[in-house]
Design a protein around this motif. Structure first.
Motif, mmCIF file in Angstrom:
data_model
loop_
_atom_site.group_PDB
_atom_site.id
_atom_site.type_symbol
_atom_site.label_atom_id
_atom_site.label_comp_id
_atom_site.label_asym_id
_atom_site.label_seq_id
_atom_site.Cartn_x
_atom_site.Cartn_y
_atom_site.Cartn_z
ATOM 1 N N LYS A 1 9.510 -47.686 -89.351
ATOM 2 C CA LYS A 1 9.382 -46.134 -89.243
ATOM 3 C C LYS A 1 9.182 -45.211 -88.336
ATOM 4 O O LYS A 1 8.777 -45.620 -87.270
ATOM 5 C CB LYS A 1 8.193 -46.003 -90.468
ATOM 6 C CG LYS A 1 8.327 -46.737 -91.929
ATOM 7 C CD LYS A 1 7.081 -46.687 -92.633
ATOM 8 C CE LYS A 1 6.074 -47.620 -92.262
ATOM 9 N NZ LYS A 1 6.327 -49.053 -92.339
ATOM 10 N N VAL A 2 9.714 -44.103 -88.488
ATOM 11 C CA VAL A 2 9.549 -43.139 -87.352
ATOM 12 C C VAL A 2 8.537 -41.950 -87.639
ATOM 13 O O VAL A 2 8.426 -41.426 -88.643
ATOM 14 C CB VAL A 2 10.852 -42.306 -86.852
ATOM 15 C CG1 VAL A 2 10.681 -41.331 -85.890
ATOM 16 C CG2 VAL A 2 11.935 -43.256 -86.478
ATOM 17 N N LEU A 3 7.415 -42.050 -86.597
ATOM 18 C CA LEU A 3 6.367 -41.038 -86.816
ATOM 19 C C LEU A 3 6.182 -40.204 -85.765
ATOM 20 O O LEU A 3 6.593 -40.262 -84.694
ATOM 21 C CB LEU A 3 5.016 -42.018 -86.947
ATOM 22 C CG LEU A 3 4.935 -43.362 -87.571
ATOM 23 C CD1 LEU A 3 3.641 -44.121 -87.456
ATOM 24 C CD2 LEU A 3 5.251 -43.170 -89.254
ATOM 25 N N GLY A 4 5.518 -38.910 -86.090
ATOM 26 C CA GLY A 4 5.335 -37.982 -85.011
ATOM 27 C C GLY A 4 4.437 -36.736 -85.807
ATOM 28 O O GLY A 4 4.535 -36.565 -86.970
ATOM 29 N N PRO A 5 4.032 -35.883 -84.947
ATOM 30 C CA PRO A 5 4.047 -35.907 -83.593
ATOM 31 C C PRO A 5 3.046 -36.375 -82.671
ATOM 32 O O PRO A 5 3.027 -36.517 -81.571
ATOM 33 C CB PRO A 5 4.085 -34.085 -83.297
ATOM 34 C CG PRO A 5 3.258 -33.756 -84.491
ATOM 35 C CD PRO A 5 3.520 -34.688 -85.484
#
Length: 501
Positions: free
Chosen positions: A217-221
């Motif tokens: 998964k891609v998380l941010g900020p």
């Protein structure tokens, strides 16, 4: 050195019995859930700080940083394995100052004190030999890994990912950058630019991981919430890019604040952070990232925590209340800074012995399921209550936090009538024994660094195992008794909550 107490001193029980008792009815609204957490809601961080990191005339990190932590200690291994699994986020303030020694990268410096560097340090380097060691350790202990990528000098991050894939290492999620949102901490990135960069990262992850089920998964900020910045970032990145919206919370101020203990015990002060949770929740409702919101770092006090408070039983009042509150605002994950290091680790930075908060976190992980229920009560604000469906078994689990120094509470439970607020609630009369886990300071002084569970001191065995954490079985016909300045988990197997079916 291990203590050999068998039971908590009897003076504590006498002191608790002399405190003024207040009767309270707690209503559980079990017809529908108000929020959902991830199954691995409890999370801890590992940080990059080197031994030279100092604040307030002390240098508490020692060899607890990612690059110098000795991964062979049995106490460390056993503490992580007890969660089965524990979510760990690798990251922190120097995350955007780390280069990865992979591919054509030739220079691999150590972190060095440098006045004009990010947070006062030069660049540091992650050798692939160390990355191998870390991943073998994570695999051995069953860690669910979130890795914080360098978002300022990130051109070699794809090479790190390729290396990771080639080795078969499992990464649950990548978080892009650390505290670069809004005004930033040490450095900042414009919201529009960050949104464009996250799109590039998401597409790269899709390209490198051919099968959707294996894609991290891609998380941010991963920064402090500022409404305008967060809105702009999500408008630019658009739907389906960022999987989880991550933010940080340090709501008790600097670690040298002499008023720290008073803040921890002040319910009105603890309630203030709800505005941050609500703001983040509103942004999630508007833009609907797939995984919702995560607290990807929270360490109560800035700059390593408070040496006189963070490692004591008192810290649990803040920590467990913040987790309870976060869950009611649909925050999926709560990452504590840190598992080990500074003054705020769950484990002692030199002995690896668990601090009191470790046991509170482990009980949450084992008892509190992902379905969150609403709770109402009329009582002293010093009594904090949160309810979830029980984890993996029937019933409900509650956590009671009593901030009062001289008042205990006798709790009766009611089951709310769904859809008819005008009628009285059902008083719950259980037929099965309740499972109760009462946490108190060893001596009755909340500044103590040893916690008792059901009057048994929680200390590691000589083989460095985590001690047994068995419930006390209590007659369901009696009120739930919560002693002054104590914390209790209670699981009720025969409580009928439709949301838990």
């Amino acid at each position: 050195m291990y203590f050999k107490f068998t039971f908590c001193p009897i003076i504590l029980l006498l002191w608790a019995s002399l405190s003024f008792a207040q009767n309270v009815n707690v209503v559980i609204h079990g017809a529908a859930s108000i929020a959902k957490t991830d199954d691995n809601f409890v999370c801890n961080t590992l940080d990059w700080w080197p031994a030279e990191k100092c604040d307030y005339n002390q240098c508490p990190w020692g060899k607890a940083g990612i690059l110098n932590l000795d991964l062979r200690y049995g106490a460390l291994i056993n503490a992580i394995k007890a969660f089965n699994p524990l979510r760990i986020k690798v990251g922190g303030s120097l995350q955007d100052n780390v280069v990865y020694k992979v591919g054509e990268v030739s220079s691999c410096p150590n972190f060095m004190k440098r006045e004009d560097g990010l947070f006062g340090f030069s660049q540091g380097c992650l050798l692939m030999e160390r990355w191998d060691q870390l991943n073998r350790f994570f695999n051995h202990t069953g860690v669910k890994l979130t890795f914080g990528l360098n978002a300022l000098f990130g051109r070699t991050s794809h090479k790190l990912k390729r290396y990771t894939i080639s080795k078969g290492y499992k990464v649950d999620s990548y978080e892009f950058g650390n505290q670069l949102s809004g005004s930033g901490m040490g450095a900042k990135v414009d919201a529009k630019q960050y949104g464009k960069d996250v799109i590039v990262l998401k597409n790269l992850v899709k390209e490198l991981y051919a099968h959707p089920e294996t894609q991290p998964k891609v998380l941010g900020p991963g920064g402090f919430y500022e409404e305008k910045w967060f809105n702009t970032f999500l408008e630019v990145s658009g739907q389906g890019i960022v999987d989880g919206l991550t933010h940080h919370i340090y709501n008790l101020g600097p670690g040298d604040d002499p008023n720290m203990m008073n803040k921890i015990l002040d319910p009105s002060y603890l309630n203030q952070v709800s505005q941050t949770y609500k703001g983040v929740s509103d942004v999630v409702t508007k833009f609907r990232p797939q995984l919702g919101a995560w607290v990807s770092e929270s360490g109560r006090a800035l700059n390593g925590g408070s040496k006189d408070v963070s490692r004591t039983f008192a810290d649990g009042f803040w920590y467990l209340d913040k987790m309870g509150m976060a869950s009611t605002y649909d925050q999926k994950v709560f990452c504590r800074q840190a598992l080990i290091g500074g003054n705020y680790g769950l484990l002692n930075a030199t002995t690896f012995v668990p601090n009191p908060d470790y046991y509170g976190a482990l009980l949450w992980h084992r008892l509190m399921g992902s379905t969150v229920l609403a709770v109402t009560k009329e009582s002293d604000p010093n009594l904090r209550v949160y309810a979830h469906c029980a984890k993996k078994k029937p019933g409900v689990s509650l956590i009671f936090i009593n901030l009062s120094k001289d008042r205990s509470f006798n709790i009766t439970l009611s089951n709310a009538k769904p859809g008819d607020a005008g009628k009285p609630n059902y008083e719950f009369v259980g037929k099965q024994n309740r499972e109760e886990y009462h946490l108190r300071a060893l001596t009755g002084d909340i500044k103590d660094d040893i916690v008792c569970l059901n009057d048994v001191p929680m200390v590691q065995t000589d083989s460095e195992d985590i001690p047994a954490m068995d419930p006390k079985l209590v007659d369901a016909s009696t009120p739930i008794s919560i002693a002054a300045q104590s914390i209790a988990y209670v699981t009720i197997r025969d409580f009928e909550a439709p949301a838990c079916v």
